[in-house]
Scaffold this motif. Structure first.
Motif, mmCIF file in Angstrom:
data_model
loop_
_atom_site.group_PDB
_atom_site.id
_atom_site.type_symbol
_atom_site.label_atom_id
_atom_site.label_comp_id
_atom_site.label_asym_id
_atom_site.label_seq_id
_atom_site.Cartn_x
_atom_site.Cartn_y
_atom_site.Cartn_z
ATOM 1 N N ASP A 5 -55.102 30.097 29.298
ATOM 2 C CA ASP A 5 -56.286 29.776 30.083
ATOM 3 C C ASP A 5 -55.922 28.610 31.003
ATOM 4 O O ASP A 5 -56.110 27.444 30.660
ATOM 5 N N PRO A 6 -55.361 28.890 32.185
ATOM 6 C CA PRO A 6 -54.943 27.819 33.091
ATOM 7 C C PRO A 6 -56.131 27.121 33.732
ATOM 8 O O PRO A 6 -56.984 27.771 34.331
ATOM 9 N N GLU A 7 -56.195 25.805 33.596
ATOM 10 C CA GLU A 7 -57.365 25.064 34.073
ATOM 11 C C GLU A 7 -57.028 23.886 34.975
ATOM 12 O O GLU A 7 -57.929 23.292 35.570
ATOM 13 N N SER A 8 -55.773 23.497 35.078
ATOM 14 C CA SER A 8 -55.413 22.375 35.941
ATOM 15 C C SER A 8 -54.031 22.622 36.524
ATOM 16 O O SER A 8 -53.182 23.258 35.881
ATOM 17 N N ILE A 9 -53.796 22.109 37.741
ATOM 18 C CA ILE A 9 -52.577 22.444 38.473
ATOM 19 C C ILE A 9 -52.069 21.232 39.239
ATOM 20 O O ILE A 9 -52.864 20.436 39.754
ATOM 21 N N GLN A 10 -50.732 21.088 39.299
ATOM 22 C CA GLN A 10 -50.096 20.092 40.143
ATOM 23 C C GLN A 10 -48.841 20.684 40.772
ATOM 24 O O GLN A 10 -48.233 21.602 40.206
ATOM 25 N N TYR A 11 -48.484 20.157 41.944
ATOM 26 C CA TYR A 11 -47.322 20.621 42.697
ATOM 27 C C TYR A 11 -46.375 19.454 42.893
ATOM 28 O O TYR A 11 -46.768 18.410 43.403
ATOM 29 N N LEU A 12 -45.110 19.628 42.462
ATOM 30 C CA LEU A 12 -44.136 18.539 42.531
ATOM 31 C C LEU A 12 -42.743 19.107 42.778
ATOM 32 O O LEU A 12 -42.265 19.943 42.003
ATOM 33 N N ASP A 13 -42.114 18.659 43.843
ATOM 34 C CA ASP A 13 -40.729 19.018 44.142
ATOM 35 C C ASP A 13 -40.486 20.533 44.088
ATOM 36 O O ASP A 13 -39.509 21.009 43.501
ATOM 37 N N GLY A 14 -41.388 21.290 44.682
ATOM 38 C CA GLY A 14 -41.203 22.727 44.776
ATOM 39 C C GLY A 14 -41.579 23.513 43.537
ATOM 40 O O GLY A 14 -41.389 24.734 43.492
ATOM 41 N N GLU A 15 -42.107 22.838 42.513
ATOM 42 C CA GLU A 15 -42.522 23.517 41.278
ATOM 43 C C GLU A 15 -44.004 23.288 41.012
ATOM 44 O O GLU A 15 -44.601 22.327 41.501
ATOM 45 N N ILE A 16 -44.574 24.168 40.224
ATOM 46 C CA ILE A 16 -45.973 24.093 39.819
ATOM 47 C C ILE A 16 -46.041 23.715 38.342
ATOM 48 O O ILE A 16 -45.308 24.255 37.512
ATOM 49 N N TRP A 17 -46.935 22.790 38.034
ATOM 50 C CA TRP A 17 -47.217 22.427 36.640
ATOM 51 C C TRP A 17 -48.670 22.800 36.353
ATOM 52 O O TRP A 17 -49.566 22.469 37.137
ATOM 53 N N ILE A 18 -48.897 23.504 35.254
ATOM 54 C CA ILE A 18 -50.235 24.011 34.915
ATOM 55 C C ILE A 18 -50.635 23.545 33.521
ATOM 56 O O ILE A 18 -49.841 23.624 32.573
ATOM 57 N N GLY A 19 -51.854 23.060 33.398
ATOM 58 C CA GLY A 19 -52.416 22.702 32.099
ATOM 59 C C GLY A 19 -53.240 23.846 31.563
ATOM 60 O O GLY A 19 -54.121 24.373 32.250
#
Length: 447
Positions: A174-188
């Motif tokens: 259940d992805p609910e939060s997202i960040q973009y850093l150095d060409g990659e995606i981080w999902i909470g």
């Protein structure tokens, strides 16, 4: 009335009373229509070309045959949109990334589909690049990227385990939060809760369990948790209580993961009126061991998003479970709730916090907030059909899950419309995905 010295000290120390409320002015309004569908990629299993087949008590393969409604708690109002869907619904936004793409578009996220692990095995998981045009009132979707696990990085069996493409669904995360850093995606994620490291093309790079004080935190939907399980012992994270907010700190590149709801103590009850925040080092791909607390205001039950505006200050959406404008609330003894809101929105705030100011108990200092139920609109920026007949503009949605700083004086906020199960703007009509631009110079300048 006179107060004892001890009581007076307690009152003065109360975060709710010591906190400033800042004004907000509507500077722009845009929307993506509620009924916005996308076509699955060619390599997706045919099962995923019709979504929402499992939202009822039994399987339903007849497209557009069951109209959604907001549920008994909210008046059982119909929403005018029916499941199952032909294609995949873009539906509500569940997070903004702090960093934008090179073309200025925003990375934003769609959640698990229809609200639970059980009813979303045919809801595909994806993130988008979107750009609201506040001049025209439209939201442009530049790209949608589907999540997949071709390298078998997910540590449990996924719904599409036997396929070559291994597309992920709402039965997996259940992805609910997202960040973009150095060409990659981080999902909470809320189920684990997990942090997902994702390549720009949607391929899973790694999956990380949550740790607090060196111990793994589980929820009732974490893989390996067997029902019946005792709350507070076998799992500590409430259902739908994982990472609703995960902020990326400029400079340190730490992820600050904030749980949506209070953790469960060993007795099975919430440990207090606060939310846990844990920090994750993106460079080391591991937890730092540090944790903090965010104090919820009176009446708030959860948070919706969390994003830094500089190296120490951040914005947090806090909310109650209400939906709909309180000016149209049902009377206390109303038997007919068809044209009123039995549980209207009362607490929908954007809170400014200072992560460099932590007290002895680990609480992050609340600086002040704006009230999303009291937004000035002197220039008439609200779109037709979405503005109140009189009074200030409101954003009275059940789940408001996106906030980000735009510049030194503006922030952008959006809602998750839980298609087809939420209204909030108009009785009998599914909520659109609304994006609002707010002028809040006093809030953003506050220290």
């Amino acid at each position: 009335m006179r107060f004892s010295p001890a009581l007076l000290a307690c009152v003065l120390a109360s975060p709710a009373l010591a906190e400033d409320t800042f004004p907000a002015t509507l500077a722009g309004h845009a929307f993506l229509p509620a009924f916005t569908m996308i076509t699955p990629p060619q390599d997706a299993p045919r099962d995923l070309w019709v979504s929402g087949k499992f939202t009822g008590p039994q399987r339903n393969d007849a497209p557009m045959s069951v109209e959604g409604d907001v549920g008994k708690t909210y008046g059982s109002h119909k929403t005018g949109i029916s499941v199952p869907f032909l294609g995949q619904p873009v539906q509500g936004m569940s997070g903004f990334a702090m960093n934008r793409d090179e073309d200025g578009s925003w990375f934003t996220l769609t959640d698990n589909g229809f609200g639970s692990k059980i009813n979303s095995p045919d809801a595909m998981l994806f993130f988008h690049r979107m750009l609201p045009d506040f001049a025209t009132g439209q939201v442009i979707r530049h790209e949608t990227v589907f999540l997949r696990d071709p390298d078998h990085k997910v540590p449990f069996r996924i719904a599409n385990e036997a396929t070559d493409s291994r597309h992920l669904t709402g039965a997996d995360f259940d992805p609910e939060s997202i960040q973009y850093l150095d060409g990659e995606i981080w999902i909470g994620d809320e189920f684990g809760p997990y942090i997902l490291r994702v390549a720009r093309d949607g391929k899973i790079v790694s999956v990380h369990q949550t740790k607090l004080d060196g111990k793994v935190l589980n929820g009732p939907d974490t893989a390996g948790v067997v029902v019946p399980a005792q709350p507070g012992k076998q799992f500590q994270v409430q259902r739908s209580g994982g990472y609703e907010g995960m902020a990326l700190q400029p400079g340190s590149n730490l992820l600050w993961g904030m749980l949506e709801k209070p953790l469960l103590a060993e007795a099975g009850q919430p440990e207090g009126n606060f939310l846990r925040v844990m920090t994750f080092d993106t460079a080391k791909a591991d937890w730092t061991g540090d944790s903090y607390r965010f104090h919820l205001a009176e009446g708030a039950t959860a948070i919706g998003d969390f994003n830094f505006i500089d190296e120490t200050r951040a914005l947090v959406i806090e909310r109650d479970n209400g939906e709909g404008d309180a000016r149209h609330a049902c009377a206390t003894d109303a038997k007919d709730q068809s044209q009123c809101y039995p549980q209207p929105a009362k607490v929908k705030n954007i809170v400014l916090v200072d992560t460099s100011s932590i007290d002895a108990e680990g609480y992050i200092r609340r600086i002040g907030h704006i009230d999303l139920l009291d937004i000035a609109d002197p220039e008439g920026k609200a779109l037709e059909g979405m503005k109140p007949v009189e009074g200030n503009f409101t954003f009275p949605f059940f789940t408001i899950e996106d906030v980000a700083r735009v510049d030194d004086t503006h922030i952008m906020v959006a809602n998750d419309n839980n298609l087809p199960y939420s209204g909030g703007r108009e009785i009998g009509k599914a909520a659109n995905n609304e994006f609002i631009l707010l002028s809040v110079p006093e809030l953003l300048a506050a220290k």
